[in-house]
Design an enzyme around this catalytic site. Structure first.
Site, short mmCIF file in Angstrom:
data_model
loop_
_atom_site.label_atom_id
_atom_site.label_comp_id
_atom_site.label_asym_id
_atom_site.label_seq_id
_atom_site.Cartn_x
_atom_site.Cartn_y
_atom_site.Cartn_z
N GLY A 58 31.92 -39.14 57.03
CA GLY A 58 31.62 -39.47 55.63
C GLY A 58 32.07 -38.40 54.66
O GLY A 58 32.19 -38.65 53.47
N HIS A 59 32.33 -37.20 55.18
CA HIS A 59 32.61 -36.06 54.29
C HIS A 59 33.86 -35.36 54.77
O HIS A 59 33.76 -34.30 55.40
CB HIS A 59 31.40 -35.12 54.28
CG HIS A 59 31.41 -34.12 53.15
ND1 HIS A 59 32.18 -33.00 53.16
CD2 HIS A 59 30.73 -34.09 51.98
CE1 HIS A 59 31.97 -32.30 52.05
NE2 HIS A 59 31.10 -32.95 51.31
N PHE A 60 35.09 -35.82 54.49
CA PHE A 60 35.37 -37.08 53.83
C PHE A 60 36.35 -37.86 54.70
O PHE A 60 37.11 -37.22 55.44
CB PHE A 60 36.01 -36.84 52.46
CG PHE A 60 35.13 -36.13 51.47
CD1 PHE A 60 34.16 -36.83 50.76
CD2 PHE A 60 35.26 -34.78 51.26
CE1 PHE A 60 33.37 -36.17 49.84
CE2 PHE A 60 34.45 -34.11 50.36
CZ PHE A 60 33.50 -34.81 49.64
N LEU A 117 35.71 -32.01 55.76
CA LEU A 117 35.28 -30.72 55.22
C LEU A 117 33.81 -30.50 55.57
O LEU A 117 33.02 -31.45 55.56
CB LEU A 117 35.39 -30.67 53.70
CG LEU A 117 36.76 -30.90 53.06
CD1 LEU A 117 36.61 -30.99 51.54
CD2 LEU A 117 37.70 -29.78 53.44
#
Lengths: 94, 150
Positions: free
Chosen positions: B35-37, B42
């Site tokens: 989800g990140h990203f 990251l």
């Protein structure tokens, strides 16, 4: 040098959203000034640094919670100032 | 590091009464990166802050002899200088700034290959009795896992 009261009141005003002019000797820092526990810890940290002492917040809180001392003994501005002055005097041996 | 389990510190390199240095290696893969990203993994800045808080927390636990828990309650200033990507090896340092009554204050930083990644000033911790015995046991086990004597 400014009085201990003025130095503590300045710290409270700078650390919280409380206007300096509303902080009086009879003000209760929690009930009148609306300082919560997190802000009070920031204030204690600033007082520790400003006066070179270690404010015994845990002991004060225990005494108040157990009924051994009234909250006003530590949390009304003029009394808080006295407690700080006592701690400074004890530290300097005076 | 196991980001999804909030296990941020891999190894304590050194510790004394006032400072700790630890190592943390970012995994190549983690659900966090989904989800990140997407397409641009990251380490979230909040997890870098958590990593610094954990290093300081272990320092405080060692000082307290694991008798109390250190809970993060605030910080004054956080700077996130650059992205942290999968596979990076991080050096995490924390230094005690002040020990008060029921609270402590620490500064911390993360570097990688001597390059500054992030810093936080005046992290404040509330020092409290362990709210559950299993938490005390878990913290001792975690400390042993990363080489911090209990």
């Amino acid at each position: 040098m400014a009085s201990a009261f003025d130095r503590i009141a300045d710290i409270i005003a700078e650390t919280s959203d409380v206007p300096r002019e509303t902080i009086r000797p009879e003000s209760h820092v929690i009930e009148d000034l609306g300082i919560d526990s997190l802000d009070f810890l920031d204030i204690v940290f600033a007082i520790d640094k400003e006066f070179g002492i270690k404010v015994p917040v845990e002991t004060w809180t225990q005494e108040v919670n157990s009924g051994a001392a009234p909250a006003s003994q530590y949390f009304v501005m003029e009394n808080l100032t006295k407690r700080i002055e006592e701690l400074v005097a004890a530290k300097s041996g005076g | 590091m196991q980001l999804e389990y909030f296990r941020m510190i891999d190894r304590v390199v050194s510790v004394d009464a006032g400072a700790i240095t630890a190592e943390a290696v970012v995994p190549e893969a983690s659900p966090v990166f989904e989800g990140h990203f997407p397409g641009h993994p990251l380490v979230p800045g909040v997890l870098l802050l958590e990593t610094m808080a954990q290093a300081a927390g272990y320092l405080l636990l060692a000082r307290l002899g694991f008798a109390r828990m250190a809970f993060l309650i605030g910080s004054k200033e956080l700077k996130l200088r650059r992205f942290v990507r999968p596979g990076e090896r991080l050096s995490v340092t924390a230094r005690l700034v002040h020990e008060g009554s029921g609270y402590s204050v620490a500064d911390a930083a993360i570097t990688s290959a001597d390059q500054r990644i992030c810093e936080v000033r005046e992290m404040k911790f509330s020092l409290q009795d362990f709210p559950a015995p299993e938490l005390a046991g878990t913290m001792r086990a975690q400390a042993a896992r990363i080489g911090l004597g209990t």
